[in-house]
Scaffold this motif. Sequence first.
Motif: not given
Lengths: 116, 112
Positions: B10-15, B105-110
């Motif tokens: 999983s990955l969290i990235v800022q806009k 799989g990688t769950s991406l949240l922007v």
Amino acid sequence: GAVVSQHPSWVICKSGTSVKIECRSLDFQATTMFWYRQFPKQSLMLMATSNEGSKATYEQGVEKDKFLINHASLTLSTLTVTSAHPEDSSFYICSAHHGQGADTQYFGPGTRLTVL
Amino acid sequence: QQQVKQSPQSLIVQKGGISIINCAYENTAFDYFPWYQQFPGKGPALLIAIRPDVSEKKEGRFTISFNKSAKQFSLHIMDSQPGDSATYFCAASKNSGYALNFGKGTSLLVTP
């Protein structure tokens, strides 16, 4: 781009019944179609490879008598889940490839099967 | 046996940031490496694909980097947007006409 459809998009059935899922390539002829199964929050696992006019090739551990695959034409493949049980509940996705040096597999939108 | 290993889970990235997802494979017979984007309840959609004869391919905000000697490839999403929030899968096959071996799989949240 090429379009692959699946029908139905979701189905609920009782344990012990059979369910047929259709996969159609709408604007191209698919020499090969693949069937995948995806459990929640997991990856896609290949179930079988289907070539038009020949018997499907099943992956190890996939029961061919339970998951019947028919690729009767270059635009249609069907997956029949026979005597479905709750553990067969999953998201079933097909993909299609039209060969002839084509570079892409196109995926259908998937079919959500729930067995009660 | 997982033939394609994908990270992170999983990955969290800022806009506006860059999202980077990595994959590695062992089978040297693989010569087709696509990336797919999947939204909940939908089928995977092809984002971009590469073959081993090039080290990089760019399409819009999406770039694949490929390192044949290391048997690794990665997806870079530039200027990440909230609409990019989805699950991303890398895959590999011997040819585009063969069945795909997917990463986990990688769950991406922007985030906005």
